[in-house]
Write a protein that holds these residues in place. Sequence first.
Motif, short mmCIF file in Angstrom:
data_model
loop_
_atom_site.label_atom_id
_atom_site.label_comp_id
_atom_site.label_asym_id
_atom_site.label_seq_id
_atom_site.Cartn_x
_atom_site.Cartn_y
_atom_site.Cartn_z
N ALA A 16 26.41 -17.18 -28.96
CA ALA A 16 26.73 -15.79 -28.66
C ALA A 16 25.49 -15.02 -28.71
O ALA A 16 25.20 -14.04 -28.02
N ALA A 17 24.73 -15.50 -29.76
CA ALA A 17 23.44 -14.69 -29.78
C ALA A 17 22.39 -14.92 -28.65
O ALA A 17 21.83 -13.91 -28.17
N LEU A 18 22.41 -15.95 -28.17
CA LEU A 18 21.75 -16.21 -26.91
C LEU A 18 22.18 -15.57 -25.75
O LEU A 18 21.36 -14.82 -25.01
N ARG A 19 23.52 -15.34 -25.75
CA ARG A 19 24.27 -14.65 -24.46
C ARG A 19 23.90 -13.29 -24.60
O ARG A 19 23.64 -12.59 -23.62
N VAL A 28 14.32 -19.88 -31.48
CA VAL A 28 14.81 -21.19 -32.15
C VAL A 28 15.15 -22.20 -31.08
O VAL A 28 14.73 -23.49 -31.24
N LEU A 29 15.76 -21.79 -30.10
CA LEU A 29 16.12 -22.89 -29.03
C LEU A 29 15.04 -23.39 -28.38
O LEU A 29 14.89 -24.43 -28.32
N TYR A 30 14.15 -22.57 -28.08
CA TYR A 30 12.81 -23.00 -27.47
C TYR A 30 12.08 -24.24 -28.27
O TYR A 30 11.71 -25.00 -27.89
N GLU A 31 11.80 -23.68 -29.49
CA GLU A 31 11.02 -24.45 -30.70
C GLU A 31 11.75 -25.79 -30.77
O GLU A 31 11.20 -26.76 -30.88
N THR A 32 12.89 -25.74 -30.85
CA THR A 32 13.96 -26.74 -31.34
C THR A 32 14.07 -27.84 -30.09
O THR A 32 13.99 -29.07 -30.28
N HIS A 33 14.08 -27.43 -28.92
CA HIS A 33 14.21 -28.25 -27.67
C HIS A 33 12.89 -28.45 -26.88
O HIS A 33 12.86 -29.16 -25.76
N ILE A 62 17.53 -21.73 -18.10
CA ILE A 62 18.55 -21.74 -19.31
C ILE A 62 18.65 -20.72 -19.82
O ILE A 62 20.46 -20.18 -20.04
N PHE A 63 18.05 -19.53 -20.13
CA PHE A 63 18.44 -18.44 -20.90
C PHE A 63 19.23 -17.51 -19.85
O PHE A 63 20.15 -16.72 -20.15
N GLY A 64 18.73 -17.54 -18.36
CA GLY A 64 19.65 -16.83 -17.46
C GLY A 64 21.11 -17.32 -17.36
O GLY A 64 21.92 -16.72 -16.80
#
Length: 183
Positions: A16-19, A28-33, A62-64
Motif C-alpha cells: 500500500a505504501a508503494l502504491r 526499502v524495496l530497492y535496497e532489499t532486492h 516495478i514502481f509503475g
Amino acid sequence: MDYSICLEHDEEQFVAALRRGDREAQRVLYETHYSPLMAICQRYTGSEDEAMDLLHESFIKIFGKIGRYETGTALLAWMRRITVNTAIDHYRRSVRRRTEDIERAYQLSSDVPDVISQCSAQEILAAVQQLPPTYRTIFNLYVIEGYSHKEIAEQLNITDSTSRSNLVKARAKLQKTLTAPGR
C-alpha cells in the motif's frame, strides 16, 4: 518520515505504501532486492554500466506497475519476471535478428569434461557477458530462467530452431572462453 517497514510481516501495508509512491518504501524495496535483480541484469548485459541501466529501468517499471501486484504472491518472483521482460525488451531494441543454420550449430559440440566446476562464479559471469547479445539472451532465458525454445522463439520473434542453434553456439563459445589457456 522515519519508520521501517518489515517486508515479511506486513506485506499489505508495505505494498500500500508503494502504491502511494512512498519514497521510504521504494528505498526499502530497492535496497532489499537490489542484489538478486542486479544479478539478472548482469547476465543479460555486456557491462556493469549496461546492467545498472537495465536494473534502473526494471525498478521504474516495478514502481509503475505495483498497482498490478497481487498481495500474497511472491513479490520477488513478480519483480524477477518484470526484470527478465525488461531485459528481453532491451535485447529487442538493441540487436538485429539473424537466422542461423542449425546444421552448422550441431557441429560445434565438444568433449571437454566439466569445465564449469573448475571456474569461479565471477569467471562464468564474465564469460557470459562476453557472449554476443543474441547468444547471451537465449542462453539466459533457456539455462537460467528455464524458458523452452518455443517460449524463447515467441518472446524474441525467432524460430525454435534458431533458438536451439544459438544456444548450442553460446555454449560452444562459453566452453571455448572458459577452457582458453591463461583464463
